[in-house]
Scaffold this motif. Structure first.
Motif, PDB file in Angstrom:
ATOM      1  N   LEU A 271       0.834  -1.198   0.000  1.00  0.00           N
ATOM      2  CA  LEU A 271       0.000   0.000   0.000  1.00  0.00           C
ATOM      3  C   LEU A 271       0.872   1.252   0.000  1.00  0.00           C
ATOM      4  CD1 LEU A 271      -2.991   0.803   0.045  1.00  0.00           C
ATOM      5  CD2 LEU A 271      -2.850   0.921   2.536  1.00  0.00           C
ATOM      6  N   HIS A 272       1.941   1.225   0.785  1.00  0.00           N
ATOM      7  CA  HIS A 272       2.871   2.354   0.811  1.00  0.00           C
ATOM      8  C   HIS A 272       3.503   2.562  -0.560  1.00  0.00           C
ATOM      9  CE1 HIS A 272       6.828   4.305   1.427  1.00  0.00           C
ATOM     10  NE2 HIS A 272       6.184   5.010   2.349  1.00  0.00           N
ATOM     11  N   ASP A 273       3.885   1.469  -1.220  1.00  0.00           N
ATOM     12  CA  ASP A 273       4.481   1.583  -2.555  1.00  0.00           C
ATOM     13  C   ASP A 273       3.494   2.191  -3.548  1.00  0.00           C
ATOM     14  OD1 ASP A 273       6.761   0.445  -1.550  1.00  0.00           O
ATOM     15  OD2 ASP A 273       6.387  -1.549  -2.363  1.00  0.00           O
ATOM     16  N   THR A 274       2.225   1.776  -3.440  1.00  0.00           N
ATOM     17  CA  THR A 274       1.200   2.329  -4.333  1.00  0.00           C
ATOM     18  C   THR A 274       1.045   3.824  -4.117  1.00  0.00           C
ATOM     19  OG1 THR A 274      -0.005   0.235  -4.368  1.00  0.00           O
ATOM     20  CG2 THR A 274      -1.239   2.208  -4.980  1.00  0.00           C
ATOM     21  N   PHE A 275       0.950   4.239  -2.843  1.00  0.00           N
ATOM     22  CA  PHE A 275       0.802   5.658  -2.538  1.00  0.00           C
ATOM     23  C   PHE A 275       2.048   6.445  -2.968  1.00  0.00           C
ATOM     24  CE2 PHE A 275      -2.276   4.799   1.256  1.00  0.00           C
ATOM     25  CZ  PHE A 275      -3.248   4.430   0.346  1.00  0.00           C
ATOM     26  N   SER A 276       3.228   5.867  -2.752  1.00  0.00           N
ATOM     27  CA  SER A 276       4.472   6.558  -3.104  1.00  0.00           C
ATOM     28  C   SER A 276       4.583   6.754  -4.611  1.00  0.00           C
ATOM     29  CB  SER A 276       5.685   5.766  -2.596  1.00  0.00           C
ATOM     30  OG  SER A 276       5.689   5.708  -1.194  1.00  0.00           O
ATOM     31  N   TYR A 277       4.233   5.688  -5.349  1.00  0.00           N
ATOM     32  CA  TYR A 277       4.279   5.817  -6.808  1.00  0.00           C
ATOM     33  C   TYR A 277       3.316   6.909  -7.277  1.00  0.00           C
ATOM     34  CZ  TYR A 277       3.837   4.896 -11.765  1.00  0.00           C
ATOM     35  OH  TYR A 277       3.813   5.056 -13.135  1.00  0.00           O
ATOM     36  N   ALA A 278       2.112   6.917  -6.695  1.00  0.00           N
ATOM     37  CA  ALA A 278       1.122   7.915  -7.093  1.00  0.00           C
ATOM     38  C   ALA A 278       1.610   9.323  -6.770  1.00  0.00           C
ATOM     39  CB  ALA A 278      -0.207   7.638  -6.392  1.00  0.00           C
ATOM     40  N   ARG A 279       2.189   9.490  -5.588  1.00  0.00           N
ATOM     41  CA  ARG A 279       2.703  10.820  -5.220  1.00  0.00           C
ATOM     42  C   ARG A 279       3.791  11.272  -6.189  1.00  0.00           C
ATOM     43  NH1 ARG A 279       6.644  11.157  -0.269  1.00  0.00           N
ATOM     44  NH2 ARG A 279       7.839  10.091  -1.892  1.00  0.00           N
ATOM     45  N   ASN A 280       4.727  10.376  -6.504  1.00  0.00           N
ATOM     46  CA  ASN A 280       5.817  10.741  -7.403  1.00  0.00           C
ATOM     47  C   ASN A 280       5.314  10.990  -8.818  1.00  0.00           C
ATOM     48  OD1 ASN A 280       7.652  10.492  -5.301  1.00  0.00           O
ATOM     49  ND2 ASN A 280       8.072   8.337  -5.737  1.00  0.00           N
ATOM     50  N   ALA A 281       4.328  10.180  -9.240  1.00  0.00           N
ATOM     51  CA  ALA A 281       3.755  10.387 -10.576  1.00  0.00           C
ATOM     52  C   ALA A 281       3.071  11.746 -10.656  1.00  0.00           C
ATOM     53  CB  ALA A 281       2.762   9.273 -10.901  1.00  0.00           C
ATOM     54  N   ARG A 282       2.376  12.129  -9.582  1.00  0.00           N
ATOM     55  CA  ARG A 282       1.726  13.442  -9.581  1.00  0.00           C
ATOM     56  C   ARG A 282       2.763  14.558  -9.642  1.00  0.00           C
ATOM     57  NH1 ARG A 282       0.083  17.602  -6.278  1.00  0.00           N
ATOM     58  NH2 ARG A 282      -1.893  18.578  -6.916  1.00  0.00           N
ATOM     59  N   GLN A 283       3.875  14.400  -8.933  1.00  0.00           N
ATOM     60  CA  GLN A 283       4.903  15.433  -8.974  1.00  0.00           C
ATOM     61  C   GLN A 283       5.488  15.562 -10.378  1.00  0.00           C
ATOM     62  OE1 GLN A 283       5.730  17.644  -6.486  1.00  0.00           O
ATOM     63  NE2 GLN A 283       6.744  18.600  -8.246  1.00  0.00           N
ATOM     64  N   ARG A 284       5.658  14.406 -11.056  1.00  0.00           N
ATOM     65  CA  ARG A 284       6.148  14.480 -12.429  1.00  0.00           C
ATOM     66  C   ARG A 284       5.136  15.192 -13.321  1.00  0.00           C
ATOM     67  NH1 ARG A 284       7.751   9.232 -11.072  1.00  0.00           N
ATOM     68  NH2 ARG A 284       6.026   8.269 -12.187  1.00  0.00           N
ATOM     69  N   PHE A 285       3.843  14.919 -13.072  1.00  0.00           N
ATOM     70  CA  PHE A 285       2.805  15.622 -13.825  1.00  0.00           C
ATOM     71  C   PHE A 285       2.894  17.121 -13.585  1.00  0.00           C
ATOM     72  CE2 PHE A 285      -1.243  17.738 -12.874  1.00  0.00           C
ATOM     73  CZ  PHE A 285      -1.678  17.970 -14.172  1.00  0.00           C
ATOM     74  N   LEU A 286       3.050  17.524 -12.305  1.00  0.00           N
ATOM     75  CA  LEU A 286       3.124  18.948 -11.997  1.00  0.00           C
ATOM     76  C   LEU A 286       4.328  19.589 -12.671  1.00  0.00           C
ATOM     77  CD1 LEU A 286       2.168  18.962  -8.200  1.00  0.00           C
ATOM     78  CD2 LEU A 286       0.768  19.718 -10.140  1.00  0.00           C
ATOM     79  N   ASP A 287       5.466  18.881 -12.653  1.00  0.00           N
ATOM     80  CA  ASP A 287       6.674  19.414 -13.303  1.00  0.00           C
ATOM     81  C   ASP A 287       6.423  19.615 -14.792  1.00  0.00           C
ATOM     82  OD1 ASP A 287       7.948  19.325 -10.883  1.00  0.00           O
ATOM     83  OD2 ASP A 287       9.011  17.442 -11.293  1.00  0.00           O
ATOM     84  N   GLN A 288       5.821  18.597 -15.422  1.00  0.00           N
ATOM     85  CA  GLN A 288       5.551  18.704 -16.857  1.00  0.00           C
ATOM     86  C   GLN A 288       4.500  19.773 -17.137  1.00  0.00           C
ATOM     87  OE1 GLN A 288       4.972  14.668 -18.652  1.00  0.00           O
ATOM     88  NE2 GLN A 288       5.701  13.971 -16.677  1.00  0.00           N
ATOM     89  N   HIS A 289       3.478  19.854 -16.262  1.00  0.00           N
ATOM     90  CA  HIS A 289       2.412  20.838 -16.455  1.00  0.00           C
ATOM     91  C   HIS A 289       2.963  22.251 -16.342  1.00  0.00           C
ATOM     92  CE1 HIS A 289      -1.626  22.492 -16.436  1.00  0.00           C
ATOM     93  NE2 HIS A 289      -1.311  23.186 -15.359  1.00  0.00           N
TER      94      HIS A 289
END
Length: 730
Positions: A271-289
């Motif tokens: 569950l922690h890995d799932t949440f961590s991946y999602a958090r990092n993916a969102r940060q990459r989205f924000l960087d790209q956005h």
């Protein structure tokens, strides 16, 4: 731009278009059309001076209009098209503003039998929490994206008109295929709205009068904000795009099922890995956005010349490879002249993520503390490579033989580029690489330590990236790995492997490597990038009174196709002070103005100049006569479809440029002015900047933010040398 603009459907979007068009002097008068039940809204629009007139009669509303925009809910558009058919004028620009496009195109085809050439499908990515004409804002589209989904029938004259109109309101234009648009918007807009509506519906029915809403915090308010959107509009959108939304709902249900199982089974780490991946993916989205919303626009005034002496940034190909091989070497490698662009930095960060200590870059200097061939460590999260195709394809080879799994991701452009060209031969070596169904990123590379087997691979298409990928995989394979290429490509990998003391066998067009041996640290001096130099070679050739010397340029014979082609066209280019530095031949290059002539480009030079063709197309546009390129199909799968994008841009500038399946035919002549879109391709952007040296009017180039991937400081350097260029955030 227009004498009369007619808005069909004056709500938030239609009203904001009217306000923005008036505020930016894009039209003289604005009329509106609506149904009898829309009368109160139309009267409010008139009272607020959003429009100048309205009518409940469509013929009267659109009479004498030279631009008509349909801003109704998408479900109403088929009926609108049927009404418009009787009054349709081929000289008027028609656009919509709908959130879905497949149903709009289908309705047009049903009513008209074909897509009218003067209809430009458009979707402004903008909105507000409140709806209705009272919420309309003149600045709603400022700095926002507008997606065009033109069909093959759409006339480029009307696309150009539509582009100027939306740009006049401060918007940035992007282009997508209809199917791609609807699939992307289903995931990023339509599904989130459904989730917000569903959650509020669930909680409201559960305990609306109780504590749930009473004690809901700001996060709940933020998350469910979009549930305040107009339900009628979202009903139309969801029904129109359900073929894309339903599979996403099924995938989300599966994801929630996985999370439910993790909770039931107390799988805290999963569950922690799932949440961590999602958090990092969102940060990459924000960087790209953030990068996307801070779009860079070049404005280049016509004329000017290039004079002086300059050293352009370091070679990108060599910079990539210096990090890769320096990381795998025994000992410490010192690099000077490293290209501090986004692409090369993506490679540097990738190896830092795999446990390599790297210092710098500072003023082009990097120190790499190598960990040896077997010293890389598993990255803690997916490796994000931005826009760098070189990083992704070469890393596939290196990672295929590691003892750990790794995931490679990239930006939108990189995620659309073909990776099967490396996946397929690596699979023959025993690699296990998972991709999308289309063979694109994200890529999951399964650790196969000791399992790779050397192969002989005859490359169907000349590609230095594919060759280098397989050679790097060969460092981890049992037996010998050999690659035969159909035509010579850049050989930086082979040269650098030798420089790091690893044996490489070369015989004709075949290169062979094996696991035997190790990489020993060395010092690397990166020469100036000939691909970056190419912009100046063309610019100084086409601009009168130019005399420019480019210092310390790499002239590797597998990279000098651009010089060969320009010299065949009559360019005045001299190679001075030729020498060898770190195993790479370098020279100072002097280039002066010359009268270029069109040629049939020899196919043996194509692979040697594949990255330089965008600017060579500009040279051809300035040459006397016709230039013909064939055998360059690879240009269609670079950062953009460079054949089509350059042809579109040259045509906008008044150049007769005809794209073909594997090249282009260009009739040289005069270059005019206009606004072109680089589609985020750095080489396209810089090429059109150089075209202004021979243009008769200003050239505006959009989507130039990726220029920093290969040429940091391009604007300031070219301005210093004599190009009349400025840059601003759009």
């Amino acid at each position: 731009m227009f004498k009369k603009l007619c808005i069909i459907g004056v709500g938030l979007i239609g009203g904001s278009i009217a306000r923005a068009a008036r505020a930016n002097d894009l039209c003289t008068t604005i009329s509106a059309y609506g149904r009898a039940q829309d009368l109160d809204n139309l009267q409010q629009a008139l009272a607020l001076k959003v429009i100048d007139s309205y009518s409940l009669n469509l013929e009267q509303a659109i009479s004498d209009a030279d631009c008509v925009i349909i801003a109704t809910p998408v479900g109403a558009m088929p009926a609108i098209f049927k009404q418009l058919q009787a009054y349709w004028s081929d000289s008027v620009l028609y656009m919509d503003a709908g959130s879905t496009k497949g149903n709009v195109i289908a309705a047009l085809s049903l009513v008209f039998g074909d897509i009218p050439g003067n209809f430009v499908p458009a979707h402004p990515i903008a909105g507000a929490e409140n709806s209705g004409v009272g919420a309309a804002l003149a600045e709603l589209f400022q700095g926002k994206r507008v997606i065009f989904t033109p069909c093959v029938q759409t006339d480029k004259h009307f696309i150009k008109q539509a582009t100027y109109f939306w740009q006049g309101m401060g918007s940035h234009i992007s282009y997508m295929q209809v199917e791609q648009h609807d699939a992307v918007l289903a995931a990023t807009s339509h599904l989130p709205h459904i989730i917000a509506f569903a959650l509020v519906d669930l909680l409201g029915r559960k305990d609306e009068q109780g504590d749930i809403f009473k004690y809901a915090a700001g996060g709940f308010k933020d998350f469910t904000r979009i549930a305040s959107s107009d339900p009628t509009m979202w009903l139309d959108i969801c029904m129109a795009n359900k073929q894309h939304i339903i599979p996403l709902i099924e995938q989300l249900s599966s994801e929630l099922g996985d999370i439910k199982r993790m909770l039931q089974d107390n799988q805290a780490q999963e569950l922690h890995d799932t949440f961590s991946y999602a958090r990092n993916a969102r940060q990459r989205f924000l960087d790209q956005h953030n990068n996307m919303t801070q779009s860079i626009i070049f404005t280049v005034q016509p004329g000017g010349h290039l004079q002086g002496e300059v050293r352009v940034p370091g070679d990108k190909s060599i910079s990539h490879r210096s990090i890769m091989l320096g990381s795998l070497a025994e000992g410490t490698t010192h690099v000077t002249g490293f290209l501090e662009g986004d692409d090369a930095l993506a490679t540097l960060r990738a190896f830092q993520a795999m446990g390599v200590q790297i210092e710098g870059p500072v003023d082009g200097q990097v120190t790499i503390h190598g960990v040896g061939l077997d010293g890389l460590q598993a990255p803690k999260e997916p490796i994000y490579l931005g826009n760098s195709g070189t990083s992704m394809r070469l890393l596939c080879g290196l990672l295929a033989g590691q003892k750990f799994d790794a995931v490679l991701t990239g930006d939108k452009s990189l995620s659309g580029r073909p990776m099967r060209r490396v996946i397929d031969p690596l699979s023959k070596m025993g690699a296990v690489i998972e991709s999308t169904d289309n063979g694109t990123a994200p890529l999951t590379i399964r650790g196969q330590s000791g399992a790779l087997q050397g192969i002989h691979y005859d490359m169907p298409i000349a590609s230095a990236q594919v060759k280098s990928c397989l050679l790097l995989a060969g460092l981890y394979a049992q037996g010998k790995t050999s690659v035969t290429e159909p035509a010579p490509t850049r050989d930086h990998t082979e040269r650098m492997l030798s420089g790091f003391s690893h044996p490489v066998e070369q015989e004709g067009n075949q290169v062979t490597i094996s696991r035997q041996g190790q990489l020993k640290a060395t010092n690397i001096e990166v020469p100036s990038d000939i691909s970056s130099t190419a912009f100046f070679l063309v610019g100084a050739s086409i601009a009168a009174n130019s005399d420019l010397t480019l210092k310390h340029v790499g002239i590797n014979p597998t990279r000098t196709g651009v010089i060969n082609i320009l010299q065949l066209m009559g360019a005045n280019i001299e190679l001075l002070n030729q020498r060898t530095v770190g195993g790479e031949p370098v020279a100072d290059i002097r280039v002066r103005s010359a009268a270029l002539k069109g040629i049939a480009i020899p196919e043996e030079f194509v692979a040697l100049a594949i990255d330089e063709f965008p600017v060579l197309f500009v040279a051809a546009a300035c040459a006397e006569g016709t230039t013909v390129l064939t055998g360059a199909k690879e240009l269609r799968v670079k950062e953009s479809d460079r054949i089509q994008v350059m042809a579109d841009g040259l045509q906008i500038l008044g150049v007769e440029a005809q794209p073909t399946e594997d090249g282009m035919v260009i009739q040289g002549g005069t270059i005019g002015g206009g606004t072109v879109v680089s589609h985020g391709d750095h080489r396209i952007a810089m090429s059109f900047a150089m075209a202004a040296l021979r243009a008769s009017d200003t050239i505006v180039i959009q989507d130039c933010e990726n220029v920093n991937t290969s040429f940091p400081g391009f604007v300031s350097l070219t301005a210093q040398l004599g190009l009349n260029i400025s840059s601003e955030e759009g």
